[in-house]
Design a protein around this motif. Structure first.
Motif, mmCIF file in Angstrom:
data_model
loop_
_atom_site.group_PDB
_atom_site.id
_atom_site.type_symbol
_atom_site.label_atom_id
_atom_site.label_comp_id
_atom_site.label_asym_id
_atom_site.label_seq_id
_atom_site.Cartn_x
_atom_site.Cartn_y
_atom_site.Cartn_z
ATOM 1 N N UNK A 23 0.849 -1.189 0.000
ATOM 2 C CA UNK A 23 0.000 0.000 0.000
ATOM 3 C C UNK A 23 0.883 1.236 0.000
ATOM 4 N N UNK A 24 0.351 2.306 -0.564
ATOM 5 C CA UNK A 24 1.009 3.615 -0.529
ATOM 6 C C UNK A 24 -0.071 4.651 -0.282
ATOM 7 N N UNK A 25 -0.084 5.187 0.916
ATOM 8 C CA UNK A 25 -1.185 6.063 1.255
ATOM 9 C C UNK A 25 -2.485 5.280 1.260
ATOM 10 N N UNK A 26 -3.471 5.768 0.538
ATOM 11 C CA UNK A 26 -4.770 5.097 0.474
ATOM 12 C C UNK A 26 -4.855 4.090 -0.671
ATOM 13 N N UNK A 27 -3.789 3.987 -1.463
ATOM 14 C CA UNK A 27 -3.812 3.093 -2.628
ATOM 15 C C UNK A 27 -3.267 1.728 -2.238
ATOM 16 N N UNK A 28 -4.021 0.684 -2.535
ATOM 17 C CA UNK A 28 -3.603 -0.693 -2.267
ATOM 18 C C UNK A 28 -3.245 -1.351 -3.588
ATOM 19 N N UNK A 53 9.931 -11.363 4.438
ATOM 20 C CA UNK A 53 11.118 -10.738 3.848
ATOM 21 C C UNK A 53 10.714 -9.721 2.786
ATOM 22 N N UNK A 54 9.776 -10.093 1.930
ATOM 23 C CA UNK A 54 9.322 -9.173 0.891
ATOM 24 C C UNK A 54 8.683 -7.927 1.464
ATOM 25 N N UNK A 55 7.856 -8.103 2.497
ATOM 26 C CA UNK A 55 7.195 -6.958 3.107
ATOM 27 C C UNK A 55 8.193 -6.038 3.813
ATOM 28 N N UNK A 56 9.208 -6.624 4.451
ATOM 29 C CA UNK A 56 10.238 -5.805 5.084
ATOM 30 C C UNK A 56 11.049 -5.059 4.035
ATOM 31 N N UNK A 57 11.283 -5.693 2.891
ATOM 32 C CA UNK A 57 12.023 -5.035 1.812
ATOM 33 C C UNK A 57 11.244 -3.842 1.280
ATOM 34 N N UNK A 58 9.953 -4.016 1.080
ATOM 35 C CA UNK A 58 9.109 -2.914 0.612
ATOM 36 C C UNK A 58 9.121 -1.777 1.624
ATOM 37 N N UNK A 59 8.968 -2.113 2.903
ATOM 38 C CA UNK A 59 8.900 -1.089 3.945
ATOM 39 C C UNK A 59 10.221 -0.356 4.116
ATOM 40 N N UNK A 60 11.349 -1.014 3.759
ATOM 41 C CA UNK A 60 12.665 -0.392 3.930
ATOM 42 C C UNK A 60 12.975 0.625 2.841
ATOM 43 N N UNK A 61 12.224 0.596 1.747
ATOM 44 C CA UNK A 61 12.496 1.518 0.640
ATOM 45 C C UNK A 61 12.015 2.926 0.985
ATOM 46 N N UNK A 62 12.881 3.894 0.742
ATOM 47 C CA UNK A 62 12.546 5.297 1.031
ATOM 48 C C UNK A 62 12.497 6.078 -0.277
ATOM 49 N N UNK A 63 11.319 6.332 -0.842
ATOM 50 C CA UNK A 63 11.228 7.083 -2.105
ATOM 51 C C UNK A 63 11.675 8.525 -1.912
ATOM 52 N N UNK A 65 -3.090 -3.362 5.047
ATOM 53 C CA UNK A 65 -3.523 -3.438 6.452
ATOM 54 C C UNK A 65 -3.536 -4.837 7.042
ATOM 55 N N UNK A 66 -3.852 -5.853 6.233
ATOM 56 C CA UNK A 66 -3.992 -7.187 6.807
ATOM 57 C C UNK A 66 -2.693 -7.967 6.835
ATOM 58 N N UNK A 67 -1.573 -7.378 6.394
ATOM 59 C CA UNK A 67 -0.296 -8.075 6.404
ATOM 60 C C UNK A 67 0.557 -7.548 7.542
ATOM 61 N N UNK A 68 0.999 -8.421 8.422
ATOM 62 C CA UNK A 68 1.893 -8.023 9.508
ATOM 63 C C UNK A 68 3.321 -8.417 9.156
ATOM 64 N N UNK A 69 4.278 -7.631 9.646
ATOM 65 C CA UNK A 69 5.683 -7.871 9.343
ATOM 66 C C UNK A 69 6.431 -8.104 10.640
ATOM 67 N N UNK A 70 7.076 -9.253 10.758
ATOM 68 C CA UNK A 70 7.898 -9.520 11.933
ATOM 69 C C UNK A 70 9.221 -8.795 11.797
#
Length: 219
Positions: free
Chosen positions: A50-55, A78-88, A98-103
């Motif tokens: 997700x980015x803002x309100x866009x899924x 791992x994929x979700x952490x990689x996405x979250x680590x990116x800083x545009x 919202x329904x995906x949790x990242x350890x």
């Protein structure tokens, strides 16, 4: 701007594709026209980010197993952490739907002893790879211990071969594209295997973080 165009313009694809290739041994490429998977906003499709309100959802077209593996990787921890680590550089950050949790636990596997050998053979020409190391290195390059103080050190080391200046002289066999013949490596080129990269990560995980001292206080 379409969702796919937004992803391309943000730089996210350039950030995550090398990391996917290293972890899975598969390369994914961005194409125009027919593709094995496409980013879209489709009701009922499993969301991947997700980015803002866009899924965003990755919709599989056909029976390409590699495309399904890429979709599974994007939805993994791992994929979700990689996405979250990116800083545009512009616009809001990407994150999990919202329904995906990242350890927060990162598991690194590999032969640390082999990783030390790889570091000594290839990395020590520029970096101080261990606190006890002596000898000449490039003064402008941080030591492994200094890099370990960064919160995203594991992400940096996981895809170091895709971060400048490494692509100009280093290849990961089966992952990196070949050198541009018009721009030959400025130094003796380095080739490493995926197993050697994993071993290097295991070694770095054991390197202690540098003690940078207390924060500076102004009075």
């Amino acid at each position: 701007m379409s969702l796919a165009d937004e992803i391309a313009a943000s730089g996210l694809a350039d950030y995550i594709l090398p990391r996917f290739a290293l972890k899975t041994g598969r390369r994914a490429n961005i194409v125009t026209g027919d593709a094995d998977a496409r980013l879209a906003s489709v009701e009922g499709a499993p969301p991947v980010m997700a980015r803002g309100d866009i899924v965003f959802a990755l919709v599989i077209e056909g029976e390409n197993d590699a495309a399904r593996r890429f979709a599974d990787w994007l939805r993994s921890d791992v994929g979700q952490k990689t996405i979250a680590a990116f800083a545009p550089t512009d616009g809001p950050a990407f994150g999990p739907p919202p329904e995906v949790s990242v350890r927060t636990v990162t598991k690194i596997e590999g032969d640390a002893a082999l990783g030390r050998e790889v570091a000594e053979a290839h990395c020590a020409r520029c970096h101080r790879i261990a606190p006890e190391m002596t000898g000449m290195t490039l003064g402008s390059t941080p030591s492994f211990s200094a890099l370990k103080t960064l919160q995203d050190w594991s992400e940096r080391f996981t895809a170091f071969y895709a971060l400048n200046p490494h692509p100009s002289f280093l290849l990961v066999k089966g992952i990196s594209p070949p050198f541009d013949p018009s721009r030959p490596p400025p130094i003796v080129p380095v080739e490493v295997t995926v197993d050697e990269v994993e071993a290097l990560l295991a070694y770095v995980a054991q390197v202690p973080a540098a003690d940078l001292g207390a924060d500076i206080e102004s009075r």
